[in-house]
Design a protein around this motif. Structure first.
Motif, PDB file in Angstrom:
ATOM      1  N   LEU A 252       0.850  -1.182   0.000  1.00  0.00           N
ATOM      2  CA  LEU A 252       0.000   0.000   0.000  1.00  0.00           C
ATOM      3  C   LEU A 252       0.887   1.234   0.000  1.00  0.00           C
ATOM      4  O   LEU A 252       1.738   1.397   0.881  1.00  0.00           O
ATOM      5  CB  LEU A 252      -0.905  -0.002   1.235  1.00  0.00           C
ATOM      6  N   ILE A 253       0.690   2.121  -0.982  1.00  0.00           N
ATOM      7  CA  ILE A 253       1.494   3.327  -1.112  1.00  0.00           C
ATOM      8  C   ILE A 253       0.641   4.525  -0.732  1.00  0.00           C
ATOM      9  O   ILE A 253      -0.402   4.771  -1.341  1.00  0.00           O
ATOM     10  CB  ILE A 253       2.014   3.499  -2.557  1.00  0.00           C
ATOM     11  N   ILE A 254       1.065   5.267   0.285  1.00  0.00           N
ATOM     12  CA  ILE A 254       0.353   6.468   0.726  1.00  0.00           C
ATOM     13  C   ILE A 254       1.015   7.676   0.059  1.00  0.00           C
ATOM     14  O   ILE A 254       2.200   7.940   0.281  1.00  0.00           O
ATOM     15  CB  ILE A 254       0.400   6.630   2.259  1.00  0.00           C
ATOM     16  N   VAL A 255       0.243   8.393  -0.749  1.00  0.00           N
ATOM     17  CA  VAL A 255       0.762   9.544  -1.480  1.00  0.00           C
ATOM     18  C   VAL A 255       0.187  10.816  -0.855  1.00  0.00           C
ATOM     19  O   VAL A 255      -1.028  10.978  -0.768  1.00  0.00           O
ATOM     20  CB  VAL A 255       0.382   9.477  -2.973  1.00  0.00           C
ATOM     21  N   SER A 256       1.073  11.703  -0.411  1.00  0.00           N
ATOM     22  CA  SER A 256       0.643  12.897   0.318  1.00  0.00           C
ATOM     23  C   SER A 256       1.238  14.155  -0.297  1.00  0.00           C
ATOM     24  O   SER A 256       2.264  14.109  -0.986  1.00  0.00           O
ATOM     25  CB  SER A 256       1.070  12.804   1.788  1.00  0.00           C
ATOM     26  N   GLY A 257       0.592  15.283  -0.014  1.00  0.00           N
ATOM     27  CA  GLY A 257       1.082  16.564  -0.508  1.00  0.00           C
ATOM     28  C   GLY A 257       0.496  16.910  -1.866  1.00  0.00           C
ATOM     29  O   GLY A 257       0.218  16.030  -2.681  1.00  0.00           O
ATOM     30  N   LYS A 258       0.298  18.194  -2.104  1.00  0.00           N
ATOM     31  CA  LYS A 258      -0.377  18.666  -3.321  1.00  0.00           C
ATOM     32  C   LYS A 258       0.321  18.191  -4.597  1.00  0.00           C
ATOM     33  O   LYS A 258      -0.315  17.674  -5.514  1.00  0.00           O
ATOM     34  CB  LYS A 258      -0.432  20.196  -3.293  1.00  0.00           C
ATOM     35  N   ALA A 259       1.638  18.354  -4.683  1.00  0.00           N
ATOM     36  CA  ALA A 259       2.363  18.025  -5.904  1.00  0.00           C
ATOM     37  C   ALA A 259       2.299  16.534  -6.213  1.00  0.00           C
ATOM     38  O   ALA A 259       1.991  16.129  -7.348  1.00  0.00           O
ATOM     39  CB  ALA A 259       3.817  18.482  -5.793  1.00  0.00           C
ATOM     40  N   ALA A 260       2.576  15.702  -5.226  1.00  0.00           N
ATOM     41  CA  ALA A 260       2.594  14.256  -5.442  1.00  0.00           C
ATOM     42  C   ALA A 260       1.207  13.725  -5.782  1.00  0.00           C
ATOM     43  O   ALA A 260       1.042  12.886  -6.677  1.00  0.00           O
ATOM     44  CB  ALA A 260       3.142  13.553  -4.206  1.00  0.00           C
ATOM     45  N   ILE A 261       0.190  14.209  -5.071  1.00  0.00           N
ATOM     46  CA  ILE A 261      -1.178  13.760  -5.322  1.00  0.00           C
ATOM     47  C   ILE A 261      -1.638  14.185  -6.709  1.00  0.00           C
ATOM     48  O   ILE A 261      -2.271  13.405  -7.439  1.00  0.00           O
ATOM     49  CB  ILE A 261      -2.122  14.311  -4.235  1.00  0.00           C
ATOM     50  N   THR A 262      -1.337  15.419  -7.090  1.00  0.00           N
ATOM     51  CA  THR A 262      -1.739  15.898  -8.414  1.00  0.00           C
ATOM     52  C   THR A 262      -1.125  15.041  -9.505  1.00  0.00           C
ATOM     53  O   THR A 262      -1.801  14.659 -10.469  1.00  0.00           O
ATOM     54  CB  THR A 262      -1.312  17.368  -8.602  1.00  0.00           C
ATOM     55  N   GLU A 263       0.158  14.704  -9.366  1.00  0.00           N
ATOM     56  CA  GLU A 263       0.804  13.857 -10.373  1.00  0.00           C
ATOM     57  C   GLU A 263       0.177  12.467 -10.400  1.00  0.00           C
ATOM     58  O   GLU A 263      -0.149  11.941 -11.460  1.00  0.00           O
ATOM     59  CB  GLU A 263       2.300  13.746 -10.101  1.00  0.00           C
ATOM     60  N   MET A 264      -0.006  11.870  -9.233  1.00  0.00           N
ATOM     61  CA  MET A 264      -0.557  10.516  -9.169  1.00  0.00           C
ATOM     62  C   MET A 264      -1.937  10.431  -9.797  1.00  0.00           C
ATOM     63  O   MET A 264      -2.224   9.548 -10.611  1.00  0.00           O
ATOM     64  CB  MET A 264      -0.622  10.060  -7.715  1.00  0.00           C
ATOM     65  N   LEU A 265      -2.819  11.352  -9.442  1.00  0.00           N
ATOM     66  CA  LEU A 265      -4.205  11.270  -9.888  1.00  0.00           C
ATOM     67  C   LEU A 265      -4.391  11.662 -11.358  1.00  0.00           C
ATOM     68  O   LEU A 265      -5.458  11.425 -11.928  1.00  0.00           O
ATOM     69  CB  LEU A 265      -5.092  12.146  -9.003  1.00  0.00           C
ATOM     70  N   HIS A 266      -3.366  12.242 -11.976  1.00  0.00           N
ATOM     71  CA  HIS A 266      -3.466  12.597 -13.393  1.00  0.00           C
ATOM     72  C   HIS A 266      -2.723  11.625 -14.297  1.00  0.00           C
ATOM     73  O   HIS A 266      -2.681  11.832 -15.511  1.00  0.00           O
ATOM     74  CB  HIS A 266      -2.939  14.021 -13.618  1.00  0.00           C
TER      75      HIS A 266
ATOM     76  N   ARG B  77      -4.853   1.463  -8.244  1.00  0.00           N
ATOM     77  CA  ARG B  77      -3.917   0.358  -8.482  1.00  0.00           C
ATOM     78  C   ARG B  77      -3.031   0.702  -9.667  1.00  0.00           C
ATOM     79  O   ARG B  77      -3.513   1.222 -10.680  1.00  0.00           O
ATOM     80  CB  ARG B  77      -4.679  -0.938  -8.757  1.00  0.00           C
ATOM     81  N   ALA B  78      -1.748   0.420  -9.541  1.00  0.00           N
ATOM     82  CA  ALA B  78      -0.844   0.596 -10.675  1.00  0.00           C
ATOM     83  C   ALA B  78      -1.092  -0.522 -11.682  1.00  0.00           C
ATOM     84  O   ALA B  78      -1.027  -1.705 -11.327  1.00  0.00           O
ATOM     85  CB  ALA B  78       0.603   0.563 -10.204  1.00  0.00           C
ATOM     86  N   ILE B  79      -1.413  -0.170 -12.913  1.00  0.00           N
ATOM     87  CA  ILE B  79      -1.731  -1.195 -13.913  1.00  0.00           C
ATOM     88  C   ILE B  79      -0.497  -1.642 -14.696  1.00  0.00           C
ATOM     89  O   ILE B  79      -0.561  -2.622 -15.435  1.00  0.00           O
ATOM     90  CB  ILE B  79      -2.832  -0.706 -14.886  1.00  0.00           C
ATOM     91  N   ILE B  80       0.625  -0.932 -14.515  1.00  0.00           N
ATOM     92  CA  ILE B  80       1.909  -1.333 -15.089  1.00  0.00           C
ATOM     93  C   ILE B  80       3.016  -0.949 -14.110  1.00  0.00           C
ATOM     94  O   ILE B  80       2.789  -0.158 -13.189  1.00  0.00           O
ATOM     95  CB  ILE B  80       2.190  -0.660 -16.461  1.00  0.00           C
ATOM     96  N   ASP B  81       4.210  -1.505 -14.300  1.00  0.00           N
ATOM     97  CA  ASP B  81       5.356  -1.052 -13.517  1.00  0.00           C
ATOM     98  C   ASP B  81       5.644   0.399 -13.870  1.00  0.00           C
ATOM     99  O   ASP B  81       5.659   0.779 -15.041  1.00  0.00           O
ATOM    100  CB  ASP B  81       6.592  -1.897 -13.831  1.00  0.00           C
ATOM    101  N   SER B  82       5.863   1.211 -12.840  1.00  0.00           N
ATOM    102  CA  SER B  82       6.087   2.628 -13.098  1.00  0.00           C
ATOM    103  C   SER B  82       6.891   3.215 -11.945  1.00  0.00           C
ATOM    104  O   SER B  82       7.485   2.486 -11.143  1.00  0.00           O
ATOM    105  CB  SER B  82       4.740   3.345 -13.246  1.00  0.00           C
ATOM    106  N   ASN B  83       6.947   4.544 -11.881  1.00  0.00           N
ATOM    107  CA  ASN B  83       7.562   5.193 -10.727  1.00  0.00           C
ATOM    108  C   ASN B  83       6.840   6.500 -10.454  1.00  0.00           C
ATOM    109  O   ASN B  83       6.183   7.060 -11.340  1.00  0.00           O
ATOM    110  CB  ASN B  83       9.050   5.430 -10.938  1.00  0.00           C
ATOM    111  N   LEU B  84       6.950   6.950  -9.224  1.00  0.00           N
ATOM    112  CA  LEU B  84       6.309   8.195  -8.808  1.00  0.00           C
ATOM    113  C   LEU B  84       7.310   8.991  -7.979  1.00  0.00           C
ATOM    114  O   LEU B  84       7.800   8.499  -6.951  1.00  0.00           O
ATOM    115  CB  LEU B  84       5.047   7.894  -7.986  1.00  0.00           C
TER     116      LEU B  84
END
Length: 515
Positions: A91-105, A394-401
């Motif tokens: 389980l990856i917890i993503v926090s902060g405006k910049a990280a969340i914006t990137e993840m959700l887009h 869920r990550a549908i492919i190997d990636s990075n954040l």
């Protein structure tokens, strides 16, 4: 690094070719560097088999809420935190405006978990809208939006229906005040919020307070399911086999019984529509009938279809749950904050009296004329954090954040609360202060850091309807009523009650007619 080579005759051409080769090599080197220097996910070390379960349990005891645990972990380990909870995927917890914006887009993070609990709620396989992904989700989302919009969802044409429900709710609460006793109104709010949505889904309009016992039961079951679950999935996701050994202790027995009842309700609703579909002669006025016709239409197509009756049942269940879980909780929280902060309620009363008066019902066109009320609603969305995280991705492919390796099937949670409680942006995030959304000219300020409905392709489909419903209901209630707590009522815990979403505290309220 060689930028250019050679000189003399033909040197320019060689420099261009050498430069191009050099750029290509640099590009390859950078890609290789990124591939070979992925950062290791940070987080508490954990134990064999159970992973970080004890870490989370201990932090919940300390902070009193799971949403605060995610914020505490972000403070210690940074914007991307890795946890291992039992047998479930990391389980990856993503926090902060910049990280969340990137993840959700990013589309590679648009999947939904394959965990046991998220499949069990829809008959053992991922069905419906909320917990499907890829082609299934795309096809359902496209059809749902197109069809509901045809029936007025999110459009100005639905205003009169919302207005009728707001007036009816206000009248019911006003009648209750005549007895002079304190009353809990949350169940009435839930029915009022559902009324217009049920008209779009089922095609039937019920009077608030006169809904069928079966519909009331469905609302109550969904509330119970929400209060007894959380976004991490809990012990049943982490160790699914325990449901066979300890069905009562794990809560599986109660979960299975509730899911069976609620699924049966929606199956019966769909069955009734099937029995009358042939009588309609293509004159459909609701979502269920339109979906049933879509099933028949796609049967003649040679391509595979994700449209079937089971899928319809769970799509309706998801739409129902999304409508009930968010908007009525928001309205409940607004009232809870206003009975606590009477000075704020007084300012809202004054603004409504000045702008709308007492002889005209509030309408959506009044929204921009009531900046302080809009500020109050925004501050409640920010501070109540009804959806403190996104629904699990869920990550549908190997990636990075942000340079951290995220492997396929890892679960990601966007910690929206970390944005709403960011001290650097808000200054005093713990304080209820609607004025933070008002400028020096008294006008309402939009703030991109307010994201209660999420971001990206998987943000809440009903955001527009939720905002309009909340505005009309609260404006209508406060135009005619003043809310306060009974004498000697305990101080309200405005942090709410944590479940899959945050619910308002349970409290008794007195509604006094203003005129």
């Amino acid at each position: 690094m060689i930028l250019a080579v050679g000189n003399g005759s033909g040197g320019d051409g060689r420099r261009k070719r050498a430069g191009k080769v050099g750029e290509e090599n640099l590009s390859r080197s950078m890609i290789y560097l990124e591939m070979t220097t992925d950062l290791i996910l940070k987080g508490p070390r954990g134990l064999p088999i159970i992973g970080n379960i004890l870490d989370v349990v201990n932090l919940v005891k300390e902070t009193k809420s799971l949403s605060d645990v995610w914020c505490r972990l972000a403070e210690k380990y940074g914007p991307v935190v890795g946890l291992k909870l039992g047998f479930d995927e990391p389980l990856i917890i993503v926090s902060g405006k910049a990280a969340i914006t990137e993840m959700l887009h990013r589309s590679e993070f648009d999947g939904r978990p394959n965990s046991f609990l998220f499949k069990f709620r829809t008959g053992g396989t991922r069905q419906g809208l909320l917990f499907t992904d890829t082609n299934v989700w795309h096809s359902q989302r496209r059809f749902i939006l197109k069809t509901l919009k045809e029936f007025g969802f999110g459009r100005q044409t639905m205003e009169h229906v919302l207005q009728e429900d707001a007036i009816m709710l206000t009248n019911i609460v006003t009648e209750l005040t005549k007895t002079g006793t304190a009353t809990s109104i949350q169940s009435i709010i839930s029915a009022a919020v559902l009324s217009n949505l049920w008209l779009l889904i089922d095609g039937t309009k019920f009077d608030v307070g006169m809904e069928s016992p079966m519909l009331k039961e469905a609302i109550n079951i969904l509330k119970d399911l929400n209060s007894s679950s959380n976004v991490s999935g809990g012990i049943l996701n982490q160790f699914p086999f325990l449901r066979y050994l300890f069905p009562k202790w794990t809560g599986f027995s109660m979960l299975a019984e509730r899911q069976k009842r609620i699924n049966s309700f929606f199956m019966n609703v769909v069955t009734k529509h099937k029995e009358t579909i042939n009588e309609l002669k293509d004159k459909y006025t609701n979502f269920i009938d339109a979906y049933l016709q879509e099933i028949e239409t796609r049967k003649t197509s040679s391509s595979s279809s994700f449209f079937n009756e089971n899928q319809l049942v769970y799509v309706v269940k998801d739409l129902f749950a999304a409508g009930v879980d968010t908007t009525d909780n928001t309205i409940g929280f607004v009232i809870a904050f206003l009975v606590t902060y009477q000075d704020v309620q007084r300012k809202v009363h004054e603004e409504i009296d000045e702008v709308i008066g007492r002889d005209t019902y509030p309408s959506l066109s009044d929204s921009n004329r009531l900046p302080y009320l809009k500020a109050v609603l925004s501050e409640v969305w920010r501070l109540a954090n009804i959806g403190p995280t996104s629904i699990p991705h869920r990550a549908i492919i190997d990636s990075n954040l942000l340079g951290f390796e995220i492997k396929k099937d890892y679960t990601l949670l966007a910690n929206l609360k970390s944005v709403h409680m960011d001290k650097e942006h808000w200054g005093d995030p713990e304080v209820f202060r609607p004025e933070r959304f008002i400028d020096s000219k008294g006008q309402f300020i939009e703030d991109s850091w307010l994201i209660p409905f999420g971001l990206g392709r998987r943000k809440c489909l009903g955001e527009t309807v939720a905002k309009r419903t909340t505005f009309l209901f609260i404006a209508s209630l406060l135009q005619r009523l003043h809310f306060k707590l009974p004498v000697d009522h305990p101080k309200l815990g405005l942090r709410g009650v944590e479940g899959f979403v945050i619910m308002p505290p349970k409290f008794e309220v007195i509604a006094v007619q203003r005129y």
